[in-house]
Design a protein around this motif. Sequence first.
Motif, mmCIF file in Angstrom:
data_model
loop_
_atom_site.group_PDB
_atom_site.id
_atom_site.type_symbol
_atom_site.label_atom_id
_atom_site.label_comp_id
_atom_site.label_asym_id
_atom_site.label_seq_id
_atom_site.Cartn_x
_atom_site.Cartn_y
_atom_site.Cartn_z
ATOM 1 N N UNK A 128 0.853 -1.195 0.000
ATOM 2 C CA UNK A 128 0.000 0.000 0.000
ATOM 3 C C UNK A 128 0.890 1.247 0.000
ATOM 4 N N UNK A 129 1.937 1.196 0.828
ATOM 5 C CA UNK A 129 2.855 2.328 0.953
ATOM 6 C C UNK A 129 3.546 2.624 -0.389
ATOM 7 N N UNK A 130 3.956 1.556 -1.099
ATOM 8 C CA UNK A 130 4.634 1.755 -2.391
ATOM 9 C C UNK A 130 3.717 2.421 -3.404
ATOM 10 N N UNK A 131 2.445 2.027 -3.385
ATOM 11 C CA UNK A 131 1.496 2.648 -4.310
ATOM 12 C C UNK A 131 1.339 4.124 -3.946
ATOM 13 N N UNK A 132 1.232 4.402 -2.649
ATOM 14 C CA UNK A 132 1.106 5.787 -2.185
ATOM 15 C C UNK A 132 2.322 6.601 -2.630
ATOM 16 N N UNK A 133 3.516 6.022 -2.376
ATOM 17 C CA UNK A 133 4.783 6.696 -2.661
ATOM 18 C C UNK A 133 4.953 6.992 -4.153
ATOM 19 N N UNK A 134 4.610 6.015 -4.969
ATOM 20 C CA UNK A 134 4.893 6.122 -6.396
ATOM 21 C C UNK A 134 3.821 6.838 -7.190
ATOM 22 N N UNK A 135 2.581 6.751 -6.738
ATOM 23 C CA UNK A 135 1.487 7.284 -7.563
ATOM 24 C C UNK A 135 0.698 8.406 -6.906
ATOM 25 N N UNK A 136 0.446 8.297 -5.589
ATOM 26 C CA UNK A 136 -0.409 9.302 -4.948
ATOM 27 C C UNK A 136 0.410 10.533 -4.549
ATOM 28 N N UNK A 137 1.514 10.283 -3.853
ATOM 29 C CA UNK A 137 2.324 11.370 -3.305
ATOM 30 C C UNK A 137 2.844 12.360 -4.369
ATOM 31 N N UNK A 138 3.384 11.886 -5.518
ATOM 32 C CA UNK A 138 3.833 12.857 -6.519
ATOM 33 C C UNK A 138 2.688 13.752 -7.001
ATOM 34 N N UNK A 139 1.483 13.186 -7.070
ATOM 35 C CA UNK A 139 0.325 13.973 -7.503
ATOM 36 C C UNK A 139 0.002 15.071 -6.495
ATOM 37 N N UNK A 140 -0.004 14.712 -5.214
ATOM 38 C CA UNK A 140 -0.287 15.713 -4.178
ATOM 39 C C UNK A 140 0.815 16.786 -4.198
ATOM 40 N N UNK A 141 2.065 16.336 -4.305
ATOM 41 C CA UNK A 141 3.204 17.268 -4.337
ATOM 42 C C UNK A 141 3.069 18.246 -5.494
ATOM 43 N N UNK A 159 0.272 19.225 -7.020
ATOM 44 C CA UNK A 159 -0.820 20.179 -6.779
ATOM 45 C C UNK A 159 -0.352 21.277 -5.823
ATOM 46 N N UNK A 160 0.399 20.869 -4.783
ATOM 47 C CA UNK A 160 0.753 21.842 -3.744
ATOM 48 C C UNK A 160 1.930 22.730 -4.122
ATOM 49 N N UNK A 161 2.912 22.153 -4.824
ATOM 50 C CA UNK A 161 4.144 22.925 -5.070
ATOM 51 C C UNK A 161 4.420 23.131 -6.553
ATOM 52 N N UNK A 162 3.668 22.450 -7.410
ATOM 53 C CA UNK A 162 3.913 22.538 -8.856
ATOM 54 C C UNK A 162 5.104 21.698 -9.286
ATOM 55 N N UNK A 163 5.685 20.915 -8.382
ATOM 56 C CA UNK A 163 6.933 20.182 -8.663
ATOM 57 C C UNK A 163 6.730 18.679 -8.523
ATOM 58 N N UNK A 164 6.253 18.026 -9.560
ATOM 59 C CA UNK A 164 6.018 16.573 -9.456
ATOM 60 C C UNK A 164 7.340 15.809 -9.286
ATOM 61 N N UNK A 165 8.413 16.295 -9.954
ATOM 62 C CA UNK A 165 9.668 15.534 -9.936
ATOM 63 C C UNK A 165 10.313 15.512 -8.556
#
Length: 265
Positions: A194-207, A209-215
């Motif tokens: 679950x954590x890997x899915x969050x790390x790889x797919x969810x977290x970059x998306x949230x990042x 939206x919030x900072x404009x910096x997916x990378x």
Amino acid sequence: MDDGVVIFPMAMCFWRSLKVSFASEELRLRGRGEIYKVFDRISRRYDLANTLISFGQDARWRRALVSGVIRELNGKGDFVILDLGTGTGEVIRVFREYVGDSGLLVGIDMSENMLNVAKRKCGGCLGENVFFLMDAMYIGLVGSAVDAVTIAFGIRNVAEVDRCLEEIWRVLKPGGVLGILEFGLPQGSMWRNIYMVYLNYVLPGIGKVLTGEIRAYRYLGETICSFPSHEKFLELLFRMGFVGCTYKEFLGGAVLLYLAHKPKN
Ligand SMILES: C[S@@+](CC[C@H](N)C(=O)[O-])C[C@H]1O[C@@H](n2cnc3c(N)ncnc32)[C@H](O)[C@@H]1O
């Protein structure tokens, strides 16, 4: 145990490392000691992003770091604390909640923009807090002057972990305390997936939206995958000469708090 449960996170890490070898400009920046440029870009929304992506848990982890270090210092009051990769100064701010106006707190970072946030934030804090633009691998302090060194989510970002630990060793007083907070990979296989899915797919998306910096947030996943396991990291601390090395897990091992001492003599 279902093999798929184990193979899935390994495959994700392998895929990450393949992408790393072809694509990650951020890892190349880290290799050149220039990862601070990424933090320069996200400094304005860094604290908010941390709170949201950790569901507010980051504050709890930093408090565990600070209270753990103070406990290891045996409550000795007038200490000098050095916080490496201090970023927006959250660790320094939390230290002040615990120690009031006693002691000298020094935060160093390579990102000018992160330090500017730290200076604004800690301007109103009690006591003497100073921030320097400085590399954690080349600490511009005389030897053996510091009671405790802390580093929260920063050791993953330095180009040479050994070099940074050597510097920490050099500046710590005999008997001094080292406290490191860092991300890890959970041990339990279901939670790890679950954590890997969050790390790889969810977290970059949230990042993004919030900072404009997916990378910058993909880089977070990349470095978590490639950072040594807690067994390997403890081994490294022992090899560097630290004693009394312990670790504590949060969120099933997604975050780890390491505490260690430089021997008294
Ligand atoms: C993930 S942030 C952690 C910030 C803060 N410690 C916290 O708890 O949120 C990592 C920080 O390490 C800094 N950093 C990276 N490499 C560094 C180095 N070689 N020397 C000093 N700071 C560095 C970055 O600029 C960034 O501010």
